[in-house]
Design a protein around this motif. Structure first.
Motif, PDB file in Angstrom:
ATOM      1  N   TYR A 228       0.859  -1.278   0.052  1.00 10.58           N
ATOM      2  CA  TYR A 228       0.063  -0.143  -0.225  1.00 10.58           C
ATOM      3  C   TYR A 228       0.760   1.244  -0.091  1.00 10.58           C
ATOM      4  N   THR A 244      -5.189  -1.535  -3.813  1.00 12.91           N
ATOM      5  CA  THR A 244      -5.220  -1.171  -2.403  1.00 12.91           C
ATOM      6  C   THR A 244      -5.327   0.249  -1.914  1.00 12.91           C
ATOM      7  N   LEU A 247      -8.925   1.054  -2.546  1.00 16.22           N
ATOM      8  CA  LEU A 247      -9.755   0.506  -1.314  1.00 16.22           C
ATOM      9  C   LEU A 247      -9.757   1.571  -0.279  1.00 16.22           C
ATOM     10  N   ALA A 248      -8.428   1.939   0.078  1.00 15.73           N
ATOM     11  CA  ALA A 248      -8.148   2.734   1.029  1.00 15.73           C
ATOM     12  C   ALA A 248      -8.842   4.269   1.163  1.00 15.73           C
ATOM     13  N   THR A 251     -13.390   6.017   1.556  1.00 16.13           N
ATOM     14  CA  THR A 251     -14.109   6.677   2.705  1.00 16.13           C
ATOM     15  C   THR A 251     -14.456   8.082   2.064  1.00 16.13           C
ATOM     16  N   LEU A 261     -18.074  -0.986   0.638  1.00 14.81           N
ATOM     17  CA  LEU A 261     -16.703  -0.864   0.905  1.00 14.81           C
ATOM     18  C   LEU A 261     -16.420  -2.544   1.197  1.00 14.81           C
ATOM     19  N   MET A 262     -17.161  -3.151   1.893  1.00 13.58           N
ATOM     20  CA  MET A 262     -16.860  -4.577   2.260  1.00 13.58           C
ATOM     21  C   MET A 262     -17.052  -5.183   1.093  1.00 13.58           C
ATOM     22  N   ALA A 265     -13.450  -4.827  -0.352  1.00 13.57           N
ATOM     23  CA  ALA A 265     -12.555  -5.457   0.191  1.00 13.57           C
ATOM     24  C   ALA A 265     -12.573  -6.983   0.012  1.00 13.57           C
ATOM     25  N   THR A 268     -11.032  -7.363  -3.256  1.00 13.61           N
ATOM     26  CA  THR A 268      -9.556  -7.418  -3.167  1.00 13.61           C
ATOM     27  C   THR A 268      -8.956  -8.402  -2.648  1.00 13.61           C
ATOM     28  N   ALA A 269      -9.487  -9.032  -1.446  1.00 15.88           N
ATOM     29  CA  ALA A 269      -9.010 -10.142  -0.874  1.00 15.88           C
ATOM     30  C   ALA A 269      -8.942 -11.575  -1.704  1.00 15.88           C
TER      31      ALA A 269
ATOM     32  N   PRO B 143      -5.387  -9.501   3.229  1.00 14.57           N
ATOM     33  CA  PRO B 143      -4.793  -8.349   2.988  1.00 14.57           C
ATOM     34  C   PRO B 143      -4.803  -7.250   4.183  1.00 14.57           C
ATOM     35  N   ILE B 145      -4.850  -4.235   4.203  1.00 13.49           N
ATOM     36  CA  ILE B 145      -5.993  -3.035   3.873  1.00 13.49           C
ATOM     37  C   ILE B 145      -7.135  -3.497   4.028  1.00 13.49           C
ATOM     38  N   VAL B 146      -7.346  -4.799   3.448  1.00 13.49           N
ATOM     39  CA  VAL B 146      -8.504  -5.389   3.820  1.00 13.49           C
ATOM     40  C   VAL B 146      -9.069  -5.441   5.360  1.00 13.49           C
ATOM     41  N   ASP B 149      -9.860  -2.234   6.895  1.00 14.57           N
ATOM     42  CA  ASP B 149     -11.447  -1.719   6.448  1.00 14.57           C
ATOM     43  C   ASP B 149     -12.396  -2.444   7.211  1.00 14.57           C
ATOM     44  N   ILE B 260       0.182   1.312   8.199  1.00 13.07           N
ATOM     45  CA  ILE B 260      -1.073   1.385   7.473  1.00 13.07           C
ATOM     46  C   ILE B 260      -2.346   1.323   8.527  1.00 13.07           C
ATOM     47  N   VAL B 264      -4.680   4.522   8.045  1.00  9.60           N
ATOM     48  CA  VAL B 264      -6.045   4.221   7.301  1.00  9.60           C
ATOM     49  C   VAL B 264      -7.104   4.061   8.413  1.00  9.60           C
TER      50      VAL B 264
END
Lengths: 294, 324
Positions: A228, A244, A247-248, A251, A261-262, A265, A268-269, B143, B145-146, B149, B260, B264
């Protein structure tokens, strides 16, 4: 139970008591394990469940534990956010570039270290290990300054170069381990049978090291995909960022859209989780055992 | 395995394993150069993206390097100016102490919990062990970052499940409780996110180490009447010492440079009391454009971590030299 055991000789009693203590211990351990599993995994479940819930179920004061009714609206929302596809593509380019370059460079170095004794070998190994201890965070300023003076900030090649800094030492280290475990006798046998040294590398070492190459590249993939800070510092235009960073930045100023957002996420995962599961298989040892004996 | 193969090969080549096999088919000079040619690309890349930047970091830390210098690509040498201004900055000392305290707490909790989990894994039934290992791997694969969140969502002040649960358990009124209003609570959340993410690696590594403890040793100690704790203290810990050292030193390095999670979680606007080393360094360089000062902070960070990495590097080098 203890009364019934009394006539037995003391050692047997003690052993039986140890066994029953073991059994009770196992039950307790299982219970604790189940509780631990629930606590550890719940956040991941909650993310996925939230991603499938309609908005009114997400914003409810008493949590709704199951995503029923389920909806894909959050995923649609996340995918249609600005720059998702661009940033996903950027992530892919950066990761593939970094993995490709580092794989080639690291494999050569790993063979050099694992197969040859040479002056400076120990120094090289120490350097490879020590360099992994450099906190990545400390590197952001000098890497930024370096790429800035080369005109490579806000470009994907710049980020690929930066990623080599932390992917490469680790890959050399992992691949060295794999190559060391391939018996050198296999190559020697091939050379005795008339193979050149290079031929032995290509025909014997390379295929046998394939699981190592896969494992190392999956590791590098995960590392680079998850990264990130460097991407955040090196890439400022939103269409040039990685997933990443996208995603950050989810907000917004007027609160967070938790559903999308979820969903983002989760998306991304997914690649990382899949690769992680694939990776596990490669640690099943004994691959070499048959190679020498057979 | 290797030994068997060597004895097989012995009648053919009586010499021990050597560099270039049957009589010098190649010029020895080239053969001698081969390993250097193989590691040359790696050395080149590492010198470019790691060696030079690290040296440059030290150099820039001795310069005034602001926006103007960034455009001109060269800073003005000011000696130890950045370091003295850091030393005089009470905020910097606060950040150092905060990061040290955070690292100490998070690392001890991580290693202690991971040890407990590893011991539990050893004692539980097979299906349960597979389930828990699977859960650990899933968390490990998430991850960072996940993770940030999803924990942000869990600790949301309005609809977060944590506030609901704490209120439900009658632990107090947590309705609309803002976890980031007080630094100690905010750092609790940050610590939870970091520990949750770090546990799988530590627990699985320690569990793998536990399987190296010979079971006869443990059984005979138990038959001789040793308590579970005595077995752990006098047998398990000494054997696992190197693994404990590796896990601890890696955790120290990761937790001290934590970025992070605080950055974040606080929506990229961390306030003074939430500054850790890395966040402070980031803000000083990229927000205020004082790259010289930021580099000085980076140098201090690396210096502080050298001690922690020493054990790790020594262990790994021993490991690397052992089979050769």
């Amino acid at each position: 139970m203890i009364a019934g055991a009394q006539p037995l000789p003391p050692a047997a009693t003690r052993r039986r008591r140890t066994i029953s203590r073991r059994r009770r211990g196992r039950l307790l351990a299982d219970l604790a394990g189940a509780a631990l599993f629930a606590v550890l995994v719940f956040p991941v479940y909650w993310m996925v469940a939230t991603a499938f819930k309609p908005g009114r179920d997400i914003l409810s004061l008493t949590p709704r534990w199951l995503p029923i009714p389920a909806t894909l609206a959050n995923f649609q929302d996340a995918l249609s956010r600005p720059f998702f596809w661009e940033d996903a593509r950027n992530s892919l380019i950066v990761v593939l570039g970094a993995v490709g370059i580092s794989l080639a460079v690291a494999f050569l170095a790993a063979v050099g270290v694992a197969r040859f004794g040479f002056r400076g070998r120990t120094a090289f190994v120490v350097m490879i290990i020590a360099v992994q201890m450099v906190p990545l965070v400390a590197l952001i300023i000098p890497l930024f300054l370096l790429l800035n003076s080369a005109g490579l900030t806000d470009t994907l090649p710049g980020v690929i170069l930066a990623y080599l800094a932390f992917v490469l030492p680790f890959m050399i280290w992992v691949l060295r381990g794999f190559v060391v475990n391939i018996p050198v006798e296999l190559e020697e046998a091939a050379q005795i049978d008339g193979c050149s040294r290079t031929g032995a590398f290509i025909r014997i070492l390379f295929p046998l090291a394939a699981p190592g190459l896969v494992a190392a590249s999956l590791y590098a993939f995960i590392q680079a995909w998850n990264e990130y800070i460097l991407a955040y510092v090196l890439l400022s235009p939103p269409q040039l960022q990685t997933l990443t960073v996208w995603l950050a930045g989810f907000t917004t100023n007027h609160g967070t859209d938790w559903g999308p957002l979820m969903a983002g996420a989760t998306l991304t995962a997914i690649p990382v989780v899949v690769f992680f599961l694939l990776l596990q298989r490669h640690f099943a040892g004994g691959l070499m055992a048959g190679a020498v004996k057979g | 395995m290797g030994a068997v193969a060597t004895t097989d090969a012995a009648p053919v080549t009586p010499r021990p394993r050597s560099e270039s096999l049957p009589a010098g088919r190649r010029r020895p000079a080239l053969a001698r150069a081969t390993p250097y040619l193989l590691i040359a690309p790696a050395c080149l890349v590492l010198a470019g993206v790691l060696g030079y930047p690290l040296l440059n970091m030290v150099a820039v830390s001795l310069q005034r390097y602001g926006l103007g210098q960034l455009i001109a690509h060269r800073g003005n040498f000011i000696g130890l100016g950045n370091y003295t201004s850091l030393a005089r900055d009470p905020q910097f000392w606060g950040v150092v102490l905060r990061s040290l305290a955070f690292t100490a707490v998070v690392v001890s909790v991580t290693v202690a919990l991971a040890t407990l989990i590893a011991l539990l894994l050893e004692r539980m039934s097979r299906p349960m062990r597979m389930l828990l290992t699977g859960g650990l791997v899933l968390v490990w694969a998430t991850p960072v970052i996940v993770a940030v969140d999803l924990w942000q969502w869990m600790f949301d002040y309005e609809f977060g499940v944590v506030n609901w649960l704490l209120t439900f358990l009658r632990l107090g009124n947590f309705i609309h409780h803002n976890w980031y209003a007080r630094p100690i609570e905010g750092f609790t959340v940050i610590a939870i996110v970091v520990i949750w993410g770090a546990l799988p690696f530590a627990a699985i590594t320690l569990f793998a180490g536990l399987s190296q403890v010979p079971s006869e040793l443990v059984e005979s100690a138990e038959v001789d009447g040793a308590s579970g704790f005595q077995v752990f203290r006098n047998i398990t810990v000494p054997i696992l010492r190197p693994i404990f050292l590796i896990v601890t030193s890696l955790s120290i390095i990761w937790d001290f440079e934590v970025f992070i999670q605080p950055y974040v979680l606080l929506n990229a606007r961390p306030s003074g009391p939430f500054m850790t080393m890395a966040v402070f360094m980031y803000v000083e360089s990229f927000r205020v454009s004082q790259y010289g000062l930021g580099s000085a902070i980076a140098v201090v960070t690396v210096a502080l971590l050298l001690a922690a990495s020493f054990y790790y590097v020594r262990q790994m080098v021993e490991l690397a030299e052992a089979p050769a």
